[in-house]
Write an enzyme that holds these catalytic residues in place. Structure first.
Site, PDB file in Angstrom:
ATOM      1  N   HIS A  78       0.825  -1.201   0.000  1.00  0.00           N
ATOM      2  CA  HIS A  78       0.000   0.000   0.000  1.00  0.00           C
ATOM      3  C   HIS A  78       0.870   1.267   0.000  1.00  0.00           C
ATOM      4  O   HIS A  78       1.763   1.383   0.817  1.00  0.00           O
ATOM      5  CB  HIS A  78      -0.887  -0.018   1.261  1.00  0.00           C
ATOM      6  CG  HIS A  78      -1.910   1.073   1.312  1.00  0.00           C
ATOM      7  ND1 HIS A  78      -2.509   1.458   2.478  1.00  0.00           N
ATOM      8  CD2 HIS A  78      -2.428   1.861   0.320  1.00  0.00           C
ATOM      9  CE1 HIS A  78      -3.350   2.444   2.232  1.00  0.00           C
ATOM     10  NE2 HIS A  78      -3.328   2.696   0.922  1.00  0.00           N
ATOM     11  N   ASP A  92       7.624   5.243 -21.127  1.00  0.00           N
ATOM     12  CA  ASP A  92       7.981   5.039 -22.522  1.00  0.00           C
ATOM     13  C   ASP A  92       9.464   4.703 -22.610  1.00  0.00           C
ATOM     14  O   ASP A  92      10.186   4.734 -21.614  1.00  0.00           O
ATOM     15  CB  ASP A  92       7.623   6.274 -23.351  1.00  0.00           C
ATOM     16  CG  ASP A  92       8.347   7.542 -22.919  1.00  0.00           C
ATOM     17  OD1 ASP A  92       9.575   7.504 -22.643  1.00  0.00           O
ATOM     18  OD2 ASP A  92       7.677   8.597 -22.852  1.00  0.00           O
ATOM     19  N   HIS A 112       6.473  17.576 -16.287  1.00  0.00           N
ATOM     20  CA  HIS A 112       7.278  16.394 -16.586  1.00  0.00           C
ATOM     21  C   HIS A 112       8.531  16.332 -15.702  1.00  0.00           C
ATOM     22  O   HIS A 112       8.912  15.256 -15.231  1.00  0.00           O
ATOM     23  CB  HIS A 112       7.666  16.404 -18.068  1.00  0.00           C
ATOM     24  CG  HIS A 112       8.396  15.177 -18.504  1.00  0.00           C
ATOM     25  ND1 HIS A 112       7.845  13.907 -18.423  1.00  0.00           N
ATOM     26  CD2 HIS A 112       9.646  15.005 -19.014  1.00  0.00           C
ATOM     27  CE1 HIS A 112       8.730  13.009 -18.885  1.00  0.00           C
ATOM     28  NE2 HIS A 112       9.818  13.664 -19.243  1.00  0.00           N
ATOM     29  N   TYR A 160       5.813  11.559 -23.661  1.00  0.00           N
ATOM     30  CA  TYR A 160       5.124  11.749 -22.373  1.00  0.00           C
ATOM     31  C   TYR A 160       4.206  10.582 -21.994  1.00  0.00           C
ATOM     32  O   TYR A 160       3.270  10.758 -21.210  1.00  0.00           O
ATOM     33  CB  TYR A 160       4.339  13.076 -22.351  1.00  0.00           C
ATOM     34  CG  TYR A 160       5.231  14.255 -22.593  1.00  0.00           C
ATOM     35  CD1 TYR A 160       6.160  14.644 -21.616  1.00  0.00           C
ATOM     36  CD2 TYR A 160       5.198  14.956 -23.793  1.00  0.00           C
ATOM     37  CE1 TYR A 160       7.024  15.711 -21.855  1.00  0.00           C
ATOM     38  CE2 TYR A 160       6.052  16.024 -24.030  1.00  0.00           C
ATOM     39  CZ  TYR A 160       6.961  16.397 -23.057  1.00  0.00           C
ATOM     40  OH  TYR A 160       7.811  17.438 -23.279  1.00  0.00           O
ATOM     41  N   ALA A 161       4.469   9.417 -22.541  1.00  0.00           N
ATOM     42  CA  ALA A 161       3.656   8.246 -22.217  1.00  0.00           C
ATOM     43  C   ALA A 161       4.221   7.596 -20.952  1.00  0.00           C
ATOM     44  O   ALA A 161       4.857   6.553 -20.998  1.00  0.00           O
ATOM     45  CB  ALA A 161       3.645   7.276 -23.396  1.00  0.00           C
ATOM     46  N   ASN A 162       3.993   8.272 -19.835  1.00  0.00           N
ATOM     47  CA  ASN A 162       4.519   7.819 -18.548  1.00  0.00           C
ATOM     48  C   ASN A 162       3.445   8.031 -17.500  1.00  0.00           C
ATOM     49  O   ASN A 162       2.717   9.020 -17.541  1.00  0.00           O
ATOM     50  CB  ASN A 162       5.746   8.655 -18.134  1.00  0.00           C
ATOM     51  CG  ASN A 162       6.832   8.665 -19.184  1.00  0.00           C
ATOM     52  OD1 ASN A 162       7.415   7.629 -19.473  1.00  0.00           O
ATOM     53  ND2 ASN A 162       7.095   9.834 -19.778  1.00  0.00           N
TER      54      ASN A 162
END
Lengths: 129, 129, 129, 129, 129, 129, 129, 129, 129, 129
Positions: B20, B28, B96, B118-120
């Site tokens: 937790h 990316d 970012h 920016y595929a994070n």
């Protein structure tokens, strides 16, 4: 980052170490991994990445002079057999049990997420000069 | 072999260890990997596997209670932003550079082959009970 | 954390690595561990966790195509034999000494806390496709 | 094999190494594991083994002079609170966030499969002489 | 710290791992250690700790079903032979050279500081249930 | 084998590495081991080996120029205090809590089986020339 | 630091581990090191340290019951042969090729800087009691 | 084998890795080894090898642009001071305690068997071009 | 830094460890690396560094008493054959397949970037005294 | 073997791991290697391989968005400066001491055999998409 080509760090290192006649197994997600052979585990989910994607990515970076597949692929997975025939003209077929035995002397195993039967191939490296 | 679900051995082990509030970065192929954080490198080729495939595969096995993405994704990669919004309703956006800083205290990084900007996303684990 | 299923990190990783025909031994707390085989030690106290709990947990995640137990279990531990028969219809019996020898070529041992005799089984993995 | 008591090899070794005032966390399966602290992962499935089983097994082998739990356990998990009170008379309560911070200086974490909230306790070792 | 019993961390871990029929060598300080077998070196000075102390400490925690000593102990170290006979009723004697060979397949060696000849015994583990 | 002196392999190596002003802690079996300091665990059972045996064995091989003990030893364990005074004339006393803090910068810890309170001493190495 | 004797940490540890009949090779700087045998490399420059210095240092700490040298040393390096004869009365000579073969089953190799031919000896450990 | 020069494998590797301004400590056998710095232990017996031998061997292979010694060497070990002055014209002196502090940022320690006081020097590497 | 000679740290260490009759393979970038043999990978790009550069650099530091090349080099790579003949007068030729087999018992492989066929040689070390 | 490009296994793996804004130092053979940074040692002999060869080989595989060199290179090594300017248009200059400090936060160091002064450059990775 790299301009192009294979991005996986472990795989990039392992491919660069291969020499003439060293063998590399590209396999589906159910193939038993031979003990003591370096393995790069690319499998994520069933079908991701596919055998076809990985085969093509590796062939674009590696010189290959011979290849061996399971003869069972011809009837049980015709799509994969067609792919192998198209990419690897001189492909040899052996019984699947024999392919498993041969994999024990390979130098590298690349495990894909492929989830269709007999999607395995043993590539023998050629030399670039 | 496993009946279903994530097949990658390193990733299966690492996901089972998360508790937790532990954080997990899915990124990316160009994201700098934070030092000292366990990383599972799924990247094979540009786009293989995609960020979307990996995000969905992980969300199906992990309880997630919060998520953070780069605000730049909203304009620079609307498809990815739509995916994130659909999958992670309470998503928070930060610059970012801030996302990169936050990634240093994550417990796990899963690197995809995604080749769009920016595929994070940083996922915070919830608890199953 | 994970939504469901096996929570042990080492075991989750090891199960994901198994392929078709790889063998896995689930054993009681007195079984000698075969040398050189990866072992996940779940044993805590005598009986905790039980062989039955671990067997059922693993069967729910693993494809199994065959299984082998000690023939001594039939008379010395009828409750365990009943469990094995119910869960693994095509179960084969071999002498306990033979089961120990077979365990040396398994890929994984899961040691339970079971404290009743002959509560051991060697599972051979099937394939999910 | 051992006549009695804790059978887990890693845990047996780790307990023998503890000294006076060293702290040990026994936790449910959702507790985030503190970085850099030795952890023994006993968790198998949700609830297997339970927090109560592991607590009692460890208390029977370890001298404990003080204990700390999350104050949230009193309302959110009264059964666990009753167990802790019965076993550890001088138990101290702190906020759960504080318990997590304290766990970073423990010497050992034992992760159970417990799947009920706030089933965590930090034990401070006493001395046997 | 532990309430009682063996305090050595490495030895506590190694004993917990032993199963039925696994063998353990307790030896004097001059016995050649078999290669590749896990060894716990308790030897400090000649005679510290003694073979008798270590034997009794281990027998109090381990189930033993058989034992083998060097026949030379009967004449060369009658005190040790008397100890072995008292503690291990069904003791078998073999030539010392044979005992050394047998030690190569043991799972654990515990080296004491004993400085009297032929104070060695190979114990075969029994099972607690 | 060695003609005489300390027989323990790990301890022999560690003592040879010590230099002028390096500190070594000899401790009872309940002392918490300082993190990150090399430790040789000689403890077998409570009292085996004793603090006195280990102290004398190490003093016979090591040049010592100063020593520090817990002031509590003077009242709580007069026998140990007498031993320390006899062996280490210029002994300094500090509170036990301070001794624990000082142990964190030692280079080596030798854990004995001693089971009497405050049987700990921090030795500062001298030089043999 | 140590009062006297061998100061090298790795060598001190390795000597303490040797038992009765274990073999130790002391060799010149040109001897091929047998694979898989622990080696302590004392060689600094040609002649530093000399074979004679190292032989005498080790003999002063180790019980030796037999020794073997190359018969070629008798004619090719009379000074070394005289040293060996003086220190090791019952010395056996074998052809140099045989000495190299025998070295593969030794437990320890100590490489000196000696730069004269055939300055090698295989010592078989005796026992101190 | 090598034609000439330093024969020690670990030292040959470590010297080749040093760059401009990296520091190397050559020390007597009583100098405390700084933690976390790679150390090559050449010490065998008191005086073997000597500080002078090791200093000259290393200076013949390494470019050195500056050196620091303990000012105490000037009065306590005039022979060593003369050696240092002859070999290292621009030598700087600092108090011995300061030299110990400086050694913590060195890249390599070479421990000799020297048994005379203050025979230590910190060399700063130059560049060969 | 070093005054002259081989600068590679791993190679400097490995060369210093070689003894009389140990074998070293210098190979082109396509030679399969024998398993279990230490390898220093100097290959950067095809042709960088060349076989000739590496051969000359190693010969200047190593005593070599014999050498073996593939007989195929005589016709397929006359320039390399001329180099080998000039540098290694008593060179022996064997079939390339035999050279690969012989390489499995070498102690060290140095991989160059050479990209012309059969540019491989197995050197047998001599002794410097 | 690989069809083309960088053949070094360690370097191929390390380059594939670099992400956007990660920094890579390519250096001459005298540059001090920053502690704790992964280093690939390509240096063989002075000048082999050259800085220019390695720079060009790496630039052909890596996306670079910025670069920093020592301002001293402009006067002390005009050839290298010309190379850097030609290959890296937006090159920034800082004092050499500053470049050394900056190198401590790089992710990778590639050491060449270059033997001319100030032939060092810190590359900042760009992204391929």
């Amino acid at each position: 980052m790299k301009r192009a080509g294979i991005l996986n760090a472990a795989l990039s290192g392992a491919l660069a170490r291969l020499g003439h006649t060293d063998e590399l197994l590209i396999c589906d997600s159910g193939m038993p991994l031979p003990r003591g052979v370096e393995a790069v585990d690319l499998a994520f989910l069933p079908g991701v990445p596919s055998f076809a994607e990985v085969l093509d990515g590796i062939l674009s970076e590696l010189v290959v002079e011979a290849a061996t597949a399971a003869q069972e692929v011809r009837t049980a997975n015709a799509g994969c057999d067609a792919l192998l025939s198209a990419r690897l003209p001189g492909l040899t077929y052996v019984p699947h049990e024999e392919l498993k035995r041969l994999s024990h002397s390979s130098r590298l195993v690349v495990r894909t997420g492929e989830a269709q039967p007999y999607a395995n191939v043993l590539l023998r490296c050629g030399v670039a000069f």
